[in-house]
Design a protein around this motif. Structure first.
Motif, PDB file in Angstrom:
ATOM      1  N   TRP A   1       3.511   7.788   9.161  1.00  0.00           N
ATOM      2  CA  TRP A   1       2.827   6.838   8.163  1.00  0.00           C
ATOM      3  C   TRP A   1       1.871   5.675   9.108  1.00  0.00           C
ATOM      4  O   TRP A   1       0.653   5.486   8.745  1.00  0.00           O
ATOM      5  CB  TRP A   1       3.670   6.473   6.848  1.00  0.00           C
ATOM      6  CG  TRP A   1       4.270   7.450   6.338  1.00  0.00           C
ATOM      7  CD1 TRP A   1       5.739   7.137   5.941  1.00  0.00           C
ATOM      8  CD2 TRP A   1       4.422   8.770   6.125  1.00  0.00           C
ATOM      9  NE1 TRP A   1       6.302   8.366   5.350  1.00  0.00           N
ATOM     10  CE2 TRP A   1       5.388   9.397   5.638  1.00  0.00           C
ATOM     11  CE3 TRP A   1       3.128   9.574   6.425  1.00  0.00           C
ATOM     12  CZ2 TRP A   1       5.694  10.672   5.232  1.00  0.00           C
ATOM     13  CZ3 TRP A   1       3.076  11.044   6.050  1.00  0.00           C
ATOM     14  CH2 TRP A   1       4.358  11.663   5.283  1.00  0.00           C
TER      15      TRP A   1
ATOM     16  N   LYS B   1       0.616   2.417   1.445  1.00  0.00           N
ATOM     17  CA  LYS B   1       1.470   2.397   0.244  1.00  0.00           C
ATOM     18  C   LYS B   1       2.022   3.759   0.073  1.00  0.00           C
ATOM     19  O   LYS B   1       1.817   4.602  -0.493  1.00  0.00           O
ATOM     20  CB  LYS B   1       0.179   2.491  -0.720  1.00  0.00           C
ATOM     21  CG  LYS B   1      -0.476   1.174  -0.903  1.00  0.00           C
ATOM     22  CD  LYS B   1      -1.509   1.137  -2.161  1.00  0.00           C
ATOM     23  CE  LYS B   1      -2.445  -0.510  -1.836  1.00  0.00           C
ATOM     24  NZ  LYS B   1      -3.258   0.030  -2.921  1.00  0.00           N
ATOM     25  N   VAL B   2       3.177   3.913   0.762  1.00  0.00           N
ATOM     26  CA  VAL B   2       4.182   5.284   0.813  1.00  0.00           C
ATOM     27  C   VAL B   2       5.583   4.169   0.747  1.00  0.00           C
ATOM     28  O   VAL B   2       5.929   3.410   1.390  1.00  0.00           O
ATOM     29  CB  VAL B   2       4.119   5.848   2.230  1.00  0.00           C
ATOM     30  CG1 VAL B   2       4.970   7.070   2.129  1.00  0.00           C
ATOM     31  CG2 VAL B   2       2.540   6.240   2.459  1.00  0.00           C
TER      32      VAL B   2
ATOM     33  N   THR C   1       3.697   8.555  -2.294  1.00  0.00           N
ATOM     34  CA  THR C   1       2.596   7.735  -2.573  1.00  0.00           C
ATOM     35  C   THR C   1       2.016   7.883  -3.917  1.00  0.00           C
ATOM     36  O   THR C   1       2.045   8.893  -4.644  1.00  0.00           O
ATOM     37  CB  THR C   1       1.466   7.972  -1.787  1.00  0.00           C
ATOM     38  OG1 THR C   1       0.331   7.174  -1.773  1.00  0.00           O
ATOM     39  CG2 THR C   1       0.927   9.712  -1.807  1.00  0.00           C
TER      40      THR C   1
END
Length: 424
Positions: free
Chosen positions: A152, A159-160, A272
């Motif tokens: 990521w 935003k994970v 997410t």
């Protein structure tokens, strides 16, 4: 009039203008997995139907509703692979990869499930995954989660979030299964049709229901973590300790069960909120009993799968940097002799600078139209080779992205230094 042919519902074409975001994701995945010492395994798209029935489970939605299954000319039942793990296990058993060995492998490729098409979810979809075999203990669980976390970062996703749970040993899971059956049977009048069907086949899947009318009933169900065996508790605490040490944030979600029967102990999902309801972009865990279940020896196993279609949507929507997939140079060829001289020059530049991304104008086109193509290509510079440039062995260099830079004419001998200084 003949009807225009269309792609099959739920299948799609990936068009040239979309390919850069796919290459961006896939190249990062390959480089990252290789950097951790994992090796690629490529398995067939078609496998025996029995493989998936025995691995995924007869009572799962995948086997019951979603597989593309058909008989071949010999009458054998075959299935387009709906996920990657079963094929990896079959290949490992067939080729002796698990005998007194540890394996760290990765795969990438198309999968197929007959689901309702929606944003980020297709019937023909792409998945990348990691598989590890023969490694006990929570350290490998933590490693593969760390690989996903680094993925990521490299993609630029911010935003994970990570959710984790433990399903316990197969024995503990079976005991908990009976407790769930008893609880939901007492409240069967509150179950929807899907949950009633799952009740005696796979009651853990009821915990994963998306039906808001059942939220209260599910929230009051016995908590899986209260029924873990001691060894699984120690394993889960060991995983959390390692994630804490690595600075990887997580939430424990005791209702996280996954939709495939072969999981035990650790399960996890990366989620997410950027894609609406289709929020899970990576999921996995341990499946220590799967190799034995398919006829092999007892073998520890752990891995994850990443849905690349959803990642591609995020890359496009968040306009993440994909500059490494645009041309550095568009070579404009305008004037007598420029097309032949241009091809020779282009190959010379590619020989000298293997990392250079150079796009040569193809076919005819006015000078103005070629400059328009150059601009549309995304290239940083247009190199212009006209009749005068051919005679004088020069190149006109026109900046396309930075309008503050001036156009200049360079001798072809000085191009190497210009490319090194400004492009590579």
């Amino acid at each position: 009039m003949a009807k225009n042919l269309q792609s099959v519902r739920g299948m799609r074409d990936i068009l040239p203008e979309q390919s850069s975001s796919w290459q961006f994701i896939e190249n990062i995945a390959r480089e990252l997995f290789n950097s951790y010492g994992y090796k690629e395994l490529r398995t067939p798209i078609i496998e025996s139907t029995e493989l998936f029935k025995r691995s995924i489970g007869d009572a799962t939605d995948i086997v019951e509703k979603e597989m593309y299954t058909f008989e071949d000319r010999n009458g054998d039942s075959l299935t387009l692979r709906p996920e990657g793990t079963a094929g990896c296990v079959r290949a490992g058993m067939q080729h002796g990869l698990f005998h007194n060995q540890q394996q760290r492998i990765w795969y990438i490729g198309p999968m197929f499930r007959h689901e309702r098409p929606q944003k980020g979810r297709y019937r023909g979809f792409y998945q990348a995954g990691i598989e590890t075999y023969g490694i006990d203990g929570p350290d490998i669980d933590a490693e593969i989660i760390a690989i996903a976390a680094r993925f990521w970062k490299k993609l630029g996703f911010k935003k994970v979030r990570l959710e984790i749970n433990s399903l316990g040993s197969n024995e503990a899971r079976q005991a908990y299964r009976e407790i769930l059956i008893e609880y939901f049977s007492k409240n069967e009048d509150q179950l929807d049709e899907d949950s009633k069907r799952r009740l005696n086949k796979n009651p853990l899947r009821i915990l994963d229901t998306k039906n808001p009318k059942m939220a209260d009933l599910v929230s009051k169900a016995p908590d899986l973590l209260d029924y873990l065996d001691d060894e699984s508790k120690i394993h889960f605490e060991g995983l959390k300790t390692r994630l804490d040490i690595m600075g990887i944030e997580y939430q424990v979600n005791s209702r996280l069960v996954r939709g495939i029967d072969y999981y035990n102990r650790t399960v996890f999902e990366w989620i997410t909120d950027e894609l609406g309801a289709q929020g899970t972009i990576c999921a996995g865990g341990r499946y220590d009993g799967l190799v034995k279940q398919l006829g092999g020896r007892e073998t520890s196993a752990c891995g994850f799968g990443i849905g690349l279609d959803r990642l591609q949507l995020l890359v496009e929507e968040q306009k993440l940097d994909q500059s490494n997939y645009q041309p550095h140079i568009y070579l404009v060829l305008a004037g007598e002799g420029a097309d032949i001289a241009g091809l020779a020059l282009a190959e010379m530049l590619r020989d000298t600078h293997p990392q250079l991304r150079l796009l040569v104008n193809g076919g005819s086109g006015s000078f103005k139209s070629q400059l328009k193509r150059a601009d549309n290509s995304g290239a940083d510079y247009a190199f212009i080779l006209g009749e005068n440039e051919v005679k004088e062995s020069t190149i006109t260099v026109k900046p396309l992205r930075n309008k503050e830079l001036d156009q200049q004419t360079l001798s072809q001998e000085n191009l190497d230094e210009f490319i090194k200084t400004n492009l590579l």
